[in-house]
Design a protein around this motif. Structure first.
Motif, mmCIF file in Angstrom:
data_model
loop_
_atom_site.group_PDB
_atom_site.id
_atom_site.type_symbol
_atom_site.label_atom_id
_atom_site.label_comp_id
_atom_site.label_asym_id
_atom_site.label_seq_id
_atom_site.Cartn_x
_atom_site.Cartn_y
_atom_site.Cartn_z
ATOM 1 N N LEU A 213 0.827 -1.206 0.000
ATOM 2 C CA LEU A 213 0.000 0.000 0.000
ATOM 3 C C LEU A 213 0.860 1.254 0.000
ATOM 4 O O LEU A 213 1.744 1.421 0.852
ATOM 5 N N LEU A 214 0.592 2.138 -0.937
ATOM 6 C CA LEU A 214 1.260 3.427 -1.003
ATOM 7 C C LEU A 214 0.969 4.216 0.268
ATOM 8 O O LEU A 214 -0.179 4.323 0.699
ATOM 9 N N GLY A 215 2.016 4.767 0.876
ATOM 10 C CA GLY A 215 1.853 5.539 2.100
ATOM 11 C C GLY A 215 2.014 4.712 3.350
ATOM 12 O O GLY A 215 2.246 5.262 4.432
ATOM 13 N N ARG A 216 1.900 3.405 3.223
ATOM 14 C CA ARG A 216 2.113 2.510 4.362
ATOM 15 C C ARG A 216 3.397 1.704 4.194
ATOM 16 O O ARG A 216 4.240 1.658 5.087
ATOM 17 N N ASP A 217 3.536 1.084 3.038
ATOM 18 C CA ASP A 217 4.684 0.219 2.784
ATOM 19 C C ASP A 217 5.787 0.909 1.987
ATOM 20 O O ASP A 217 6.927 0.450 1.973
ATOM 21 N N PHE A 218 5.457 1.974 1.314
ATOM 22 C CA PHE A 218 6.441 2.723 0.529
ATOM 23 C C PHE A 218 5.849 4.084 0.184
ATOM 24 O O PHE A 218 4.630 4.298 0.317
ATOM 25 N N GLN A 224 10.860 6.661 -6.720
ATOM 26 C CA GLN A 224 11.645 7.534 -7.598
ATOM 27 C C GLN A 224 13.142 7.246 -7.474
ATOM 28 O O GLN A 224 13.883 7.357 -8.451
ATOM 29 N N ALA A 225 13.565 6.865 -6.273
ATOM 30 C CA ALA A 225 14.983 6.587 -6.050
ATOM 31 C C ALA A 225 15.408 5.245 -6.647
ATOM 32 O O ALA A 225 16.589 5.026 -6.905
ATOM 33 N N GLN A 226 14.422 4.354 -6.888
ATOM 34 C CA GLN A 226 14.738 3.005 -7.346
ATOM 35 C C GLN A 226 14.461 2.772 -8.831
ATOM 36 O O GLN A 226 15.019 1.845 -9.423
ATOM 37 N N TYR A 227 13.574 3.590 -9.420
ATOM 38 C CA TYR A 227 13.102 3.309 -10.774
ATOM 39 C C TYR A 227 13.359 4.494 -11.697
ATOM 40 O O TYR A 227 13.515 5.631 -11.255
ATOM 41 N N ASP A 228 13.354 4.194 -12.987
ATOM 42 C CA ASP A 228 13.577 5.234 -13.994
ATOM 43 C C ASP A 228 12.323 6.054 -14.264
ATOM 44 O O ASP A 228 12.412 7.165 -14.796
#
Length: 453
Positions: A213-218, A224-228
């Protein structure tokens, strides 16, 4: 049979009645029926039906392919524009889109059955295990997609075809979004939503992480730091509140939760339903909840809508379907309070409404409708944390014509964006087009710089 104090209980019907009630609303055409239906198409050169399709499927071409005995080729024509064409053939309001634009209507004839023909072709290809696409050479780029609904799946598939690696994050235990959790059971039988997910993912290069879940798990910044690049297809998770007394009483439920519970139930006889049910709202969710309440064995189901029939978001076909199942639709009624008895729902007090100088007002005249169960279907809201400084407008994510958000490297599409119209087919189009935009940006970064003379 378990009977609850509120009058809500399961097992109202026999197993055979449940099977019959929740059978396929529009069974698939057989070969002869498809040939007859396709022969009615004029194959218009200017194709108003194609213009009316949010995904711009070449409708005359795919119908001509069916008429010449080539349903597999027809499916490719459909999937080239809409990889979720199978589900869209089942749930699209074709009566308001392509079929409404059909020139047969101008002669006061029945329009070509475009939706059922689309299902005939896509089912033929999927049942045959026919795959039309293979991945391009790897680009070495990774894209995160948040949401495994129609927009996210369409974006992920198009990006995978281009050779990018995709990771989908979804909060639910199963992928599919509203196709899996949010539509009436009789519109998509035999676990078709999951079969379509499997078909889309079979392209390869797509990893799905459920229960995230966005906001809970990431957060968005984490991705943005991991993907293009990042694509947001997070839908609408919130439900509007009635803001009336008694809303928290046992027996008052969100219609979307009821539909999801029914969709995930392997045995419809285990889903409890009231004897008298009231549904508040005038959209597709209200219709789906009301019809299914009736199919579960509710004796009396009433939809209350605060405006007139002409203002309902549900199509006229859906309204007629509800009426044919015995659902009562009452207009110009707004909820005033929930009536309680012994700590549970006993009815709903409503107030009559009217338009005064273009504004909806209450008249002061009230009444009570007996009910032991009330479903709220008054709209869903955008609720998401972990988005940082992403710009929103009117309660949705603001995007440009290519799906780009206010944050560089982040795109969005589907119901969560400003201008979304809560249609599966529109979400697919936005996911597909955002993927093309992402690919253009990434491809430009991969190209060598042009020497300046």
């Amino acid at each position: 049979m378990e009977r609850l104090e509120t009058g809500i209980h399961a097992g109202r019907l026999s197993p055979a009645e449940y099977d019959d009630n929740f059978s396929d609303l529009h069974p698939r055409l057989d070969k002869h029926e498809a040939l007859v239906a396709s022969d009615r198409c004029y194959f218009c050169y200017d194709a108003p039906c194609m213009t009316a399709c949010p995904t711009s499927i070449d409708i005359p071409l795919f119908i001509r392919q069916i008429s010449t005995g080539n349903p597999i080729g027809s499916a490719k024509t459909i999937f080239d524009q809409n990889i979720l064409g199978g589900m869209c053939a089942r749930v699209c309001p074709t009566e308001e889109l392509c079929e409404q634009a059909c020139v047969r209507n101008t002669a006061e004839e029945k329009p070509v059955e475009i939706g059922r023909l689309q299902r005939y072709a896509t089912d033929a290809a999927m049942n045959a295990g026919k795959q039309f696409y293979s991945r391009a050479a790897s680009t070495g780029k990774k894209i995160a997609v948040i949401g495994a609904g129609p927009a996210g799946l369409a974006a992920a598939h198009r990006l995978a075809v281009k050779g990018h690696d995709v990771v989908i994050y979804d909060a639910k235990p199963k992928s599919g979004g509203l196709n899996e959790y949010g539509i009436a059971t009789y519109k998509s039988v035999d676990d078709f939503a999951q079969k379509e997910v499997d078909y889309v993912l079979s392209i390869g290069g797509i990893e799905v992480k459920n229960g995230q879940l966005l906001g809970r798990d990431f957060s968005l910044s984490d991705l943005q730091a991991q993907y293009d690049a990042v694509f947001l297809g997070i839908g609408l998770a919130g439900v509007n509140a009635l803001k009336v007394d008694g809303e928290s009483l046992p027996g008052v439920e969100d219609a979307v939760d009821f539909i999801a519970k029914l969709r995930q139930s392997g045995d419809k006889g285990t889903v409890a339903i009231g004897r008298r049910v009231v549904v508040l709202g005038g959209g597709m969710t209200a219709i789906d909840a009301a019809v299914q309440a009736k199919l579960l064995g509710a004796e009396e189901v009433t939809i209350c809508y605060r405006r007139g029939k002409e203002y309902m978001n549900a199509s006229e076909f859906e309204q007629d379907l509800a009426a044919s199942k015995g659902v009562i639709i009452r207009h110009w009624l707004a909820p005033k309070s929930i009536v309680a008895k012994n700590g549970a729902v006993a009815g709903i007090e409503v107030e009559y409404t009217a338009l005064a100088e273009g504004r909806l007002v209450t008249t002061g005249e009230t009444g009570v409708i007996a009910a032991d169960q009330i479903f709220k279907a008054i709209g869903q809201t955008f609720e998401a944390s972990g988005l940082g400084a992403l710009r929103t407008e009117a309660g949705r994510i603001a995007i440009d014509g290519e799906g780009r958000t206010s944050i560089e490297g982040v795109w969005a599409g589907g119901d969560c964006v400003l201008g979304g119209d809560d249609l599966t087919v529109s979400a697919v189009a936005q996911g597909r087009d955002a993927a093309e935009s992402i690919n253009r940006v990434l491809a430009a970064g991969l190209q060598p710089a042009v020497a300046v003379a």
